[in-house]
Motif scaffolding. Structure first.
Motif, mmCIF file in Angstrom:
data_model
loop_
_atom_site.group_PDB
_atom_site.id
_atom_site.type_symbol
_atom_site.label_atom_id
_atom_site.label_comp_id
_atom_site.label_asym_id
_atom_site.label_seq_id
_atom_site.Cartn_x
_atom_site.Cartn_y
_atom_site.Cartn_z
ATOM 1 N N ASN A 291 -38.146 4.325 -27.617
ATOM 2 C CA ASN A 291 -38.065 4.935 -28.949
ATOM 3 C C ASN A 291 -39.181 4.366 -29.819
ATOM 4 O O ASN A 291 -38.989 3.420 -30.569
ATOM 5 C CB ASN A 291 -36.702 4.678 -29.591
ATOM 6 N N THR A 292 -40.325 4.979 -29.711
ATOM 7 C CA THR A 292 -41.454 4.556 -30.518
ATOM 8 C C THR A 292 -41.526 5.434 -31.756
ATOM 9 O O THR A 292 -41.007 6.548 -31.763
ATOM 10 C CB THR A 292 -42.764 4.680 -29.725
ATOM 11 N N PRO A 293 -42.151 4.968 -32.788
ATOM 12 C CA PRO A 293 -42.266 5.793 -33.996
ATOM 13 C C PRO A 293 -43.025 7.091 -33.746
ATOM 14 O O PRO A 293 -42.704 8.116 -34.327
ATOM 15 C CB PRO A 293 -43.041 4.901 -34.972
ATOM 16 N N GLU A 294 -44.024 7.055 -32.839
ATOM 17 C CA GLU A 294 -44.774 8.270 -32.539
ATOM 18 C C GLU A 294 -43.880 9.307 -31.882
ATOM 19 O O GLU A 294 -43.973 10.492 -32.176
ATOM 20 C CB GLU A 294 -45.980 7.969 -31.633
ATOM 21 N N ALA A 295 -43.016 8.855 -30.972
ATOM 22 C CA ALA A 295 -42.135 9.784 -30.268
ATOM 23 C C ALA A 295 -41.138 10.417 -31.239
ATOM 24 O O ALA A 295 -40.861 11.617 -31.157
ATOM 25 C CB ALA A 295 -41.390 9.060 -29.148
ATOM 26 N N THR A 296 -40.616 9.620 -32.168
ATOM 27 C CA THR A 296 -39.660 10.180 -33.129
ATOM 28 C C THR A 296 -40.363 11.121 -34.094
ATOM 29 O O THR A 296 -39.797 12.137 -34.499
ATOM 30 C CB THR A 296 -38.946 9.062 -33.898
ATOM 31 N N MET A 297 -41.615 10.793 -34.450
ATOM 32 C CA MET A 297 -42.366 11.673 -35.342
ATOM 33 C C MET A 297 -42.688 12.991 -34.648
ATOM 34 O O MET A 297 -42.600 14.059 -35.255
ATOM 35 C CB MET A 297 -43.661 10.996 -35.800
ATOM 36 N N GLU A 298 -43.032 12.924 -33.355
ATOM 37 C CA GLU A 298 -43.336 14.141 -32.615
ATOM 38 C C GLU A 298 -42.100 15.008 -32.463
ATOM 39 O O GLU A 298 -42.177 16.221 -32.589
ATOM 40 C CB GLU A 298 -43.915 13.802 -31.240
ATOM 41 N N SER A 299 -40.955 14.387 -32.194
ATOM 42 C CA SER A 299 -39.737 15.177 -32.039
ATOM 43 C C SER A 299 -39.316 15.791 -33.378
ATOM 44 O O SER A 299 -38.824 16.915 -33.418
ATOM 45 C CB SER A 299 -38.608 14.326 -31.455
ATOM 46 N N ALA A 300 -39.537 15.058 -34.471
ATOM 47 C CA ALA A 300 -39.224 15.616 -35.790
ATOM 48 C C ALA A 300 -40.159 16.775 -36.113
ATOM 49 O O ALA A 300 -39.733 17.805 -36.638
ATOM 50 C CB ALA A 300 -39.338 14.527 -36.855
#
Length: 106
Positions: free
Chosen positions: A33-42
Motif C-alpha cells: 500500500n504505497t501512496p502512489e498506488a492509492t492515488m492511482e486507484s483513486a
C-alpha cells in the motif's frame, strides 16, 4: 522423416511455452500500500465515475460539437486508464516473426 521432425519440434516448443506451476499451493501476493498506488486507484475511480456520467447524459439534446467533445473526453479517459494498468503487449506480427525465427534457427 521431416514430418516427424516437425511434430517433435512443435511438441517441444509447446511444452517449453506451456505454464508450469512452481509450487503446489496457491500463494497470493498482495501489493504494498504505497501512496502512489492509492492515488492511482483513486484517480481510476474518479475516471470511471466520469465515464458513467458521460454515458448517462442525454445525447439527443446535445449539439454536434458537444457530442464531439464528449467522445474525445471518453477516448482520453480510456487511454489514461489503459496506461494505469501497465503490462507488456506483443502484437500478432511480432509473435509470428518470433515463431519463424525459432523454426529457422532450431
Amino acid at each position: 522423416m521431416k514430418k516427424l521432425q516437425a511434430i517433435t519440434l512443435s511438441l517441444m516448443f509447446l511444452l517449453a511455452v506451456s505454464p508450469m506451476p512452481l509450487k503446489a499451493g496457491a500463494e497470493t501476493v498482495t501489493p504494498p500500500n504505497t501512496p502512489e498506488a492509492t492515488m492511482e486507484s483513486a484517480r481510476a475511480a474518479e475516471l470511471l465515475k466520469r465515464l458513467d456520467e458521460i454515458n448517462e447524459m442525454d445525447k439527443s439534446a446535445m449539439s454536434r460539437s458537444e457530442k464531439k467533445e464528449a467522445r474525445q473526453e471518453v477516448r482520453s479517459i480510456n487511454k489514461e486508464l489503459k496506461t494505469m494498468n501497465g503490462g507488456v503487449y506483443i502484437s500478432v506480427g511480432a509473435i509470428i516473426i518470433i515463431l519463424l525465427l525459432l523454426i529457422i534457427l532450431l
